[in-house]
Enzyme design. Sequence first.
Site, PDB file in Angstrom:
ATOM      1  N   LYS A 116       1.140 -14.099  14.497  1.00 56.66           N
ATOM      2  CA  LYS A 116       1.821 -14.187  13.202  1.00 56.66           C
ATOM      3  C   LYS A 116       1.349 -15.388  12.405  1.00 56.66           C
ATOM      4  O   LYS A 116       1.305 -15.335  11.172  1.00 56.66           O
ATOM      5  CB  LYS A 116       3.345 -14.232  13.376  1.00 56.66           C
ATOM      6  CG  LYS A 116       3.924 -12.874  13.728  1.00 56.66           C
ATOM      7  CD  LYS A 116       5.394 -12.767  13.353  1.00 56.66           C
ATOM      8  CE  LYS A 116       5.920 -11.366  13.643  1.00 56.66           C
ATOM      9  NZ  LYS A 116       7.365 -11.243  13.445  1.00 56.66           N
ATOM     10  N   LYS A 198      -1.720   4.942  17.245  1.00 52.92           N
ATOM     11  CA  LYS A 198      -0.297   5.263  17.260  1.00 52.92           C
ATOM     12  C   LYS A 198       0.251   5.439  15.849  1.00 52.92           C
ATOM     13  O   LYS A 198      -0.176   4.746  14.935  1.00 52.92           O
ATOM     14  CB  LYS A 198       0.468   4.126  17.951  1.00 52.92           C
ATOM     15  CG  LYS A 198       1.003   4.504  19.313  1.00 52.92           C
ATOM     16  CD  LYS A 198       1.584   3.332  20.051  1.00 52.92           C
ATOM     17  CE  LYS A 198       3.010   3.022  19.654  1.00 52.92           C
ATOM     18  NZ  LYS A 198       3.602   2.011  20.570  1.00 52.92           N
ATOM     19  N   LYS A 201       3.751   2.540  10.413  1.00 50.22           N
ATOM     20  CA  LYS A 201       4.011   2.469   8.973  1.00 50.22           C
ATOM     21  C   LYS A 201       2.838   1.870   8.222  1.00 50.22           C
ATOM     22  O   LYS A 201       2.733   2.016   7.011  1.00 50.22           O
ATOM     23  CB  LYS A 201       5.310   1.718   8.696  1.00 50.22           C
ATOM     24  CG  LYS A 201       5.328   0.287   9.206  1.00 50.22           C
ATOM     25  CD  LYS A 201       6.656  -0.374   8.829  1.00 50.22           C
ATOM     26  CE  LYS A 201       6.692  -1.847   9.163  1.00 50.22           C
ATOM     27  NZ  LYS A 201       6.977  -2.180  10.553  1.00 50.22           N
TER      28      LYS A 201
END
Length: 334
Positions: A116, A198, A201
């Site tokens: 992150k 996979k 979004k």
Amino acid sequence: MEETKKKVMLSGIQPSGDLHLGNYLGAIKNWGARADEFDCYYFMADMHTITVRQVPADLRRRTLTQLAQYIACGLDPEKNTLFIQSHVPAHAELGWVLNCYTMFGELSRMTQFKDKSAKHADNINGGLFTYPALMAADILLYQPDYVPVGNDQKQHVELTRNVAQRFNNIYGDVFKIPEPYIPKTGARIMSLNDPTSKMSKSIPEGCVFLMEKPEDIQRKFKRAITDSDTEHCVRFDPENKPGVSNLMNIYSAVTGKTMAEIESEFDGKGYGVFKPAVGEAVIECLRPIREETERILKDKAYLESIYKAGDEKAAYVAGKTLRKVYKKVGFVAR
Ligand code: TRP
């Protein structure tokens, strides 16, 4: 009569995005049934989401939408404790204490922090770094036996165990040491336009969202990638026919039919018949979830009554642990 106490399970869910078919068929669908076996706590981890910048109105809306969606997906609020993290101050309070028992070195090794901070290089804030201490607090407050998490969160549960152990070694048995719980996985759903990755979004064209309109869902299925082999038949073969096999997996998950049944149902019919049939089945599977979510979201008083009841129960359980911790570390009783 002796009452056998159910084991406790707890999980936090970040309200950071819209839920999709992969989330539902792969995981959420199975959560409702857990309440028979476990005493389950689920909370919207809104405090965690602000480690990256959020649009305030969106965060508020997504927190409530997500709560409504989980209920619509089968998490019965009568059988599960559903609450909002920021409504239970004990999370922030124990989070601070545990910060003081979590080592800089440990936090530096967290792969999610490294990922992150690489992704948000302009906002590497203290909260992003100490997030696992808050997560440890989220967990340890409820003395759970199990914490169901995906692979990406295993390291944080491991850290939680270490911190709990360290605290217990100093102060005696304060925290139960929780186990990660690797859930029985549901179907593994791949992207409609790339069956090698996979459903996610981040590839919206290959992703079917729970709240999507039927016509948009159908369009995505009609455009789904099938395979470029020459036989053009509906046959389950993940190796050589990943696109068709993914659609079969989806169809099987929403209808309960076996692969053999699906193969014979579409025997002699081409992909032009198969793809819209899968789309239709998915639309029918998601329709009640979407309608129920919309109904719940319109009924603000109902939704509020659910999280208020959950908040209250959570605060009661968490408060007991927090008082013990405050006493152990030497804070004067309130
Ligand atoms: N960190 C988890 C995630 O990103 C969410 C979370 C926060 C959580 N607190 C938790 C999960 C406690 C399990 C237990 O998905």
